[in-house]
Design a protein around this motif. Structure first.
Motif, PDB file in Angstrom:
ATOM      1  N   ALA A 184       2.261   6.479  -7.089  1.00  0.00           N
ATOM      2  CA  ALA A 184       1.109   6.782  -7.949  1.00  0.00           C
ATOM      3  C   ALA A 184       0.824   8.273  -7.911  1.00  0.00           C
ATOM      4  O   ALA A 184       1.156   8.941  -6.935  1.00  0.00           O
ATOM      5  N   LYS A 205      -4.166   4.890 -10.559  1.00  0.00           N
ATOM      6  CA  LYS A 205      -5.280   5.485  -9.828  1.00  0.00           C
ATOM      7  C   LYS A 205      -4.806   6.739  -9.101  1.00  0.00           C
ATOM      8  O   LYS A 205      -3.696   6.784  -8.604  1.00  0.00           O
ATOM      9  N   THR A 206      -5.672   7.713  -9.038  1.00  0.00           N
ATOM     10  CA  THR A 206      -5.300   8.946  -8.339  1.00  0.00           C
ATOM     11  C   THR A 206      -6.036   9.054  -7.031  1.00  0.00           C
ATOM     12  O   THR A 206      -6.984   8.410  -6.767  1.00  0.00           O
ATOM     13  N   SER A 237      -3.082  -0.198 -10.544  1.00  0.00           N
ATOM     14  CA  SER A 237      -3.014   0.348  -9.182  1.00  0.00           C
ATOM     15  C   SER A 237      -2.174   1.628  -9.136  1.00  0.00           C
ATOM     16  O   SER A 237      -2.479   2.555  -8.382  1.00  0.00           O
ATOM     17  N   ARG A 287       0.840  -1.200   0.000  1.00  0.00           N
ATOM     18  CA  ARG A 287       0.000   0.000   0.000  1.00  0.00           C
ATOM     19  C   ARG A 287       0.880   1.257   0.000  1.00  0.00           C
ATOM     20  O   ARG A 287       0.637   2.207  -0.758  1.00  0.00           O
ATOM     21  N   SER A 288       1.919   1.269   0.807  1.00  0.00           N
ATOM     22  CA  SER A 288       2.830   2.411   0.877  1.00  0.00           C
ATOM     23  C   SER A 288       3.544   2.634  -0.461  1.00  0.00           C
ATOM     24  O   SER A 288       3.690   3.774  -0.921  1.00  0.00           O
ATOM     25  N   ILE A 292       2.527   1.847  -3.472  1.00  0.00           N
ATOM     26  CA  ILE A 292       1.573   2.377  -4.447  1.00  0.00           C
ATOM     27  C   ILE A 292       1.251   3.837  -4.145  1.00  0.00           C
ATOM     28  O   ILE A 292       1.249   4.678  -5.051  1.00  0.00           O
ATOM     29  N   GLU A 293       1.015   4.154  -2.889  1.00  0.00           N
ATOM     30  CA  GLU A 293       0.714   5.537  -2.522  1.00  0.00           C
ATOM     31  C   GLU A 293       1.887   6.465  -2.834  1.00  0.00           C
ATOM     32  O   GLU A 293       1.688   7.597  -3.263  1.00  0.00           O
ATOM     33  N   HIS A 294       3.097   5.980  -2.641  1.00  0.00           N
ATOM     34  CA  HIS A 294       4.298   6.795  -2.869  1.00  0.00           C
ATOM     35  C   HIS A 294       4.561   7.038  -4.359  1.00  0.00           C
ATOM     36  O   HIS A 294       5.041   8.105  -4.737  1.00  0.00           O
TER      37      HIS A 294
END
Length: 78
Positions: free
Chosen positions: A32, A77-78, A74, A25-26, A28-30
């Motif tokens: 994306a 996505k924004t 993944s 999750r981290s 992807i968040e970092h």
């Protein structure tokens, strides 16, 4: 003969990245969102070997292609 089914965590392991849920999750968040014009394997955060693995998986429609597509989606996505 059916292609093996790989899980998202297995892809992260294959790429040499932490594969627990929080780390994924981290990551992807970092990273994306990726620009629409950038192919997944061209992203600047991959090592040369990671980029080659991703490119080959998609180019050869390998058994990893489906989960690599999932990663690509993944990261867009924004």
């Amino acid at each position: 003969m059916e292609k093996p089914v790989h899980h998202f965590t297995e892809l992260f392991e294959q790429l040499g990245l932490p594969a627990d849920e929080a780390s994924i999750r981290s990551f992807i968040e970092h990273h994306a969102p990726l620009p629409e014009t950038m192919q997944l394997h061209e992203a600047p955060f991959w090592s040369e070997s990671q980029s080659a693995f991703i490119f080959d998986a998609l180019e050869e429609d390998a058994d990893w292609a489906e989960v690599v597509d999932h990663l690509d989606a993944s990261l867009r996505k924004t």
